[in-house]
Design a protein around this motif. Structure first.
Motif, PDB file in Angstrom:
ATOM      1  N   CYS A   1     -10.705  58.002  14.345  1.00 34.90           N
ATOM      2  CA  CYS A   1     -12.159  57.962  14.143  1.00 34.90           C
ATOM      3  C   CYS A   1     -12.811  58.687  15.318  1.00 34.90           C
ATOM      4  N   VAL A   2     -13.545  59.760  15.013  1.00 37.00           N
ATOM      5  CA  VAL A   2     -14.218  60.549  16.043  1.00 37.00           C
ATOM      6  C   VAL A   2     -15.723  60.321  15.939  1.00 37.00           C
ATOM      7  N   ILE A   3     -16.308  59.774  16.998  1.00 38.07           N
ATOM      8  CA  ILE A   3     -17.761  59.619  17.065  1.00 38.07           C
ATOM      9  C   ILE A   3     -18.291  60.830  17.829  1.00 38.07           C
TER      10      ILE A   3
ATOM     11  N   CYS B   1      -8.504  61.257   9.260  1.00 39.49           N
ATOM     12  CA  CYS B   1      -9.336  61.452  10.450  1.00 39.49           C
ATOM     13  C   CYS B   1     -10.777  61.580   9.983  1.00 39.49           C
ATOM     14  N   VAL B   2     -11.652  60.680  10.416  1.00 41.05           N
ATOM     15  CA  VAL B   2     -13.064  60.731  10.023  1.00 41.05           C
ATOM     16  C   VAL B   2     -13.910  61.092  11.240  1.00 41.05           C
ATOM     17  N   VAL B   3     -14.981  61.828  10.990  1.00 43.98           N
ATOM     18  CA  VAL B   3     -15.857  62.299  12.061  1.00 43.98           C
ATOM     19  C   VAL B   3     -17.295  61.992  11.668  1.00 43.98           C
ATOM     20  N   GLY B   4     -18.036  61.365  12.569  1.00 48.04           N
ATOM     21  CA  GLY B   4     -19.422  61.060  12.234  1.00 48.04           C
ATOM     22  C   GLY B   4     -20.240  60.665  13.444  1.00 48.04           C
ATOM     23  N   ASP B   5     -21.528  60.463  13.203  1.00 50.24           N
ATOM     24  CA  ASP B   5     -22.467  60.082  14.253  1.00 50.24           C
ATOM     25  C   ASP B   5     -23.484  59.120  13.658  1.00 50.24           C
ATOM     26  N   PRO B   6     -23.427  57.828  14.024  1.00 46.03           N
ATOM     27  CA  PRO B   6     -24.393  56.866  13.472  1.00 46.03           C
ATOM     28  C   PRO B   6     -25.841  57.258  13.724  1.00 46.03           C
ATOM     29  N   ALA B   7     -26.097  58.005  14.815  1.00 45.35           N
ATOM     30  CA  ALA B   7     -27.464  58.417  15.145  1.00 45.35           C
ATOM     31  C   ALA B   7     -28.011  59.453  14.183  1.00 45.35           C
ATOM     32  N   GLN B   8     -27.153  60.012  13.316  1.00 48.13           N
ATOM     33  CA  GLN B   8     -27.618  61.024  12.364  1.00 48.13           C
ATOM     34  C   GLN B   8     -27.501  60.550  10.920  1.00 48.13           C
ATOM     35  N   THR B   9     -27.555  59.252  10.718  1.00 49.29           N
ATOM     36  CA  THR B   9     -27.571  58.702   9.358  1.00 49.29           C
ATOM     37  C   THR B   9     -28.991  58.807   8.814  1.00 49.29           C
ATOM     38  N   ILE B  10     -29.226  59.752   7.902  1.00 47.72           N
ATOM     39  CA  ILE B  10     -30.595  59.978   7.420  1.00 47.72           C
ATOM     40  C   ILE B  10     -30.681  60.054   5.889  1.00 47.72           C
ATOM     41  N   TYR B  11     -29.616  59.678   5.209  1.00 46.10           N
ATOM     42  CA  TYR B  11     -29.618  59.787   3.755  1.00 46.10           C
ATOM     43  C   TYR B  11     -29.442  58.445   3.050  1.00 46.10           C
ATOM     44  N   SER B  12     -29.913  57.374   3.664  1.00 46.91           N
ATOM     45  CA  SER B  12     -29.801  56.060   3.022  1.00 46.91           C
ATOM     46  C   SER B  12     -30.516  56.034   1.677  1.00 46.91           C
ATOM     47  N   PHE B  13     -31.652  56.754   1.582  1.00 45.36           N
ATOM     48  CA  PHE B  13     -32.425  56.776   0.334  1.00 45.36           C
ATOM     49  C   PHE B  13     -31.615  57.377  -0.816  1.00 45.36           C
ATOM     50  N   ALA B  14     -30.598  58.188  -0.489  1.00 48.75           N
ATOM     51  CA  ALA B  14     -29.776  58.836  -1.506  1.00 48.75           C
ATOM     52  C   ALA B  14     -28.454  58.110  -1.737  1.00 48.75           C
TER      53      ALA B  14
ATOM     54  N   LEU C   1     -34.735  58.567  23.181  1.00 53.47           N
ATOM     55  CA  LEU C   1     -34.984  58.042  21.840  1.00 53.47           C
ATOM     56  C   LEU C   1     -33.844  57.133  21.388  1.00 53.47           C
ATOM     57  N   LEU C   2     -32.615  57.483  21.747  1.00 52.47           N
ATOM     58  CA  LEU C   2     -31.454  56.690  21.351  1.00 52.47           C
ATOM     59  C   LEU C   2     -31.496  55.268  21.914  1.00 52.47           C
ATOM     60  N   ARG C   3     -32.194  55.102  23.037  1.00 53.80           N
ATOM     61  CA  ARG C   3     -32.216  53.783  23.673  1.00 53.80           C
ATOM     62  C   ARG C   3     -33.074  52.792  22.910  1.00 53.80           C
ATOM     63  N   HIS C   4     -33.819  53.267  21.933  1.00 52.58           N
ATOM     64  CA  HIS C   4     -34.635  52.375  21.100  1.00 52.58           C
ATOM     65  C   HIS C   4     -33.861  52.066  19.825  1.00 52.58           C
ATOM     66  N   GLY C   5     -33.640  50.811  19.556  1.00 50.40           N
ATOM     67  CA  GLY C   5     -32.900  50.435  18.361  1.00 50.40           C
ATOM     68  C   GLY C   5     -31.401  50.547  18.574  1.00 50.40           C
ATOM     69  N   THR C   6     -30.681  50.570  17.480  1.00 54.22           N
ATOM     70  CA  THR C   6     -29.206  50.612  17.526  1.00 54.22           C
ATOM     71  C   THR C   6     -28.749  51.906  16.879  1.00 54.22           C
ATOM     72  N   MET C   7     -28.905  53.005  17.609  1.00 60.47           N
ATOM     73  CA  MET C   7     -28.710  54.309  16.975  1.00 60.47           C
ATOM     74  C   MET C   7     -27.383  54.984  17.271  1.00 60.47           C
ATOM     75  N   GLY C   8     -26.986  55.077  18.504  1.00 60.56           N
ATOM     76  CA  GLY C   8     -25.774  55.829  18.793  1.00 60.56           C
ATOM     77  C   GLY C   8     -25.599  56.055  20.275  1.00 60.56           C
ATOM     78  N   GLN C   9     -24.633  56.910  20.616  1.00 62.44           N
ATOM     79  CA  GLN C   9     -24.292  57.127  22.017  1.00 62.44           C
ATOM     80  C   GLN C   9     -25.133  58.251  22.621  1.00 62.44           C
TER      81      GLN C   9
END
Length: 550
Positions: A27-29, A252-265, A304-312
């Protein structure tokens, strides 16, 4: 130097750790601009070089045809041209069509490139033409998007009302109306023997689950999996991945929780966030060195990342540059005039148009910029979440090209004929899409591999791009929504409309929705490499304060 050593030599320590983790699960963040594509392509090449992976049994999956093409190009350069790098949809479609005769029998269904015609008929059949106007493009886009969400979330018409009540984002169409349209739409498709892009995933998943012979053949073909943008996986995509993977763990999965922007889809980061629960033995590697943006832009993104639970947070690698500029305006016309004056100055002073982008939260916000571009004769192209090939003017133009390709004009070259067909469309707001198709034609005409040079051959190339949802691009200023800008980058970015009520949108409520809007802003500012200009009218967005920019 041995080939495997040269592959590793091009990587930083974190990227090298990814390449050395040749067996899954991994898992690659990877934060924005940290070189994730370099890391995962070098991982495949290194594993092939040392004999850990058979490159012909690798399936590398990503979300756009552009990203898949870039991955294939890099793998060729690294000496592994036989790796299958595809979008999830194209991989599923290839398998579905190959096995269709033996599994389903009968004629292969037609793949729909647009839902518009079927939805118009569905509205009529449901008796809703009086309340739902098929001529309203935004309404039709909303209905199509809602059906797409339901299908990738594996929600059928009978379960729709219960499931939609759990969503924070509500469609403009009532749930009862949606059920009627959704039911009629599915009925019409069945009657016409047609499938949409979501059906491809649903049918391929079911085929692999239910047909043992098919499943064993596919699992023998593909034994090693790499999946990019894993934070944007939908439930149906995960179901298909599970069918491909089976009981094996070479993934092997690669992702970034801070770039999750397609929940509506229907996308959800739950599969990325829970990866180590499903695979407790997984190796987790973090890429934190940001190679895209200056430290000044990276600093704002980290704040901006320090607000909420976004990412590294990211560590900036590049030299210092100019601080992001934030400008407030009294109203939208003043904002557009100000932004256009800055862009004109850049172009006059030698900046290439393709280095510049105007980004906004919504399509509507881009309209003013588009009109100004037309008025000032600045070449531009619009990228938004609407599929390029579903645009009415693009569909109408390509229909004429198809007709002309059957009986070409006597004594006229194919490019000249294409220009003649395009002339009626090269006015008003339709210009950018048709201009992109003409630009593609010129590129192909200069390509020695493009033979024979005819309208029919051009049409084949375009239809391949339709299936892959891979629109042509031009070396011009880009206008894009924040959603459509994901995965792209520019030297100079103008992010407009960063106002209270626009970002986040007025109808955004609930912390989860605000979090997604915050991630959108993060994606926007991290598209800029050297210069970032942010503007607002009225009151500034709360995200400007959170990022320390005001």
């Amino acid at each position: 130097m041995a080939i495997e050593d040269s592959i590793l030599a091009a990587l930083d320590p974190d990227q090298r750790a990814v390449a050395l983790a040749t067996r899954g699960p991994v898992c690659v963040i990877a934060g924005a601009g940290t070189g994730k594509t370099r890391a995962i392509t070098h991982r495949i090449a290194y594993a092939a070089a040392i004999g850990t992976m058979d490159p012909q049994k690798v399936l590398a999956l990503t979300f756009t045809a552009k990203a898949a093409g870039e991955m294939r190009a890099r793998l060729r350069t690294l000496g592994v041209p036989t790796v299958a790098a595809r979008t999830i949809h194209s991989a599923a479609l290839k398998q579905l069509l190959y096995f269709w005769p033996s599994v389903f029998g009968g004629r292969t269904p037609d793949l729909m490139t647009t839902k518009t015609g079927f939805l118009t008929e569905a509205i009529n059949r449901a008796g809703l033409s009086g309340s739902l106007r098929a001529t309203n493009r935004e309404l039709m886009r909303d209905i199509a998007a809602e059906i797409e969400w339901a299908k990738v979330s594996q929600v059928g018409p009978t379960d729709y009302i219960d499931e939609v009540s759990k969503r924070m984002q509500k469609p403009r169409v009532t749930p009862e109306q949606m059920v009627q349209v959704y039911t009629a739409y599915e009925s019409i498709k069945k009657q016409e023997l047609a499938i949409d892009f979501e059906d491809v995933l649903l049918l391929c998943s079911a085929m692999l689950e239910e047909e043992r012979d098919v499943r064993e053949r596919v699992q023998d073909q593909y034994r090693y999996f790499t999946i990019d943008e894993y934070q944007d996986i939908s439930p149906i995509q995960q179901r298909l991945i599970n069918a491909w993977l089976g009981t094996r763990t070479d993934i092997c999965v690669v992702g970034d929780p801070a770039q999750t922007i397609y929940s509506f889809a229907g996308a959800t980061p739950v599969f990325l966030n829970s990866f180590t629960q499903r695979f407790p033995e997984a190796e987790v590697i973090r890429l934190t060195t940001g190679y895209r943006s200056t430290p000044e832009i990276t600093f704002a993104a980290n704040a901006l990342l320090r607000h909420g639970t976004m990412g590294q947070e990211l560590v900036a690698f590049n030299s210092h540059g100019s601080k992001p500029i934030v400008t407030g305006y009294g109203d939208e016309p003043a904002e557009i005039r100000g932004v256009m004056a800055q862009i004109n100055a850049l172009l006059v002073n030698g900046t290439q148009p393709q280095e510049v982008a105007i980004l906004a939260r919504t399509n509507a916000q881009l309209k003013g910029a588009e009109k100004a571009m037309l008025a000032q004769k600045i070449p531009y192209q619009v990228r938004n979440t609407e599929r390029f090939f579903e645009r009415r003017e693009v569909r109408d133009f390509l229909k004429q090209v198809r007709q002309a390709s059957v009986i070409p004009a006597e004594g006229q070259g194919w490019i000249d004929e294409l220009r003649s067909l395009a002339q009626p469309y090269l006015t008003g707001e339709a210009i950018d899409g048709i201009a992109a198709l003409l630009h593609l034609a010129r590129e192909l005409d200069d390509d020695d591999n493009f033979t024979p040079k005819t309208l029919r051959t051009y049409l084949r190339e375009v239809e391949d791009r339709v299936q892959q949802n891979n629109p042509p691009t031009m070396p011009v200023v880009t206008l894009a929504t924040l959603h459509a800008a994901k995965g792209l980058e520019w030297e100079r970015v103008f992010l407009i409309g960063a106002s209270d009520g626009q970002l986040p949108l007025t109808n955004s409520s609930g912390e989860a929705v605000i979090e997604e809007e915050r991630r959108l802003f993060y994606v926007g500012i991290t598209r800029a490499k050297a210069d970032l200009h942010i503007s607002y009218r009225g009151n500034p967005s709360q995200f400007l304060r959170e990022s320390g920019l005001i």
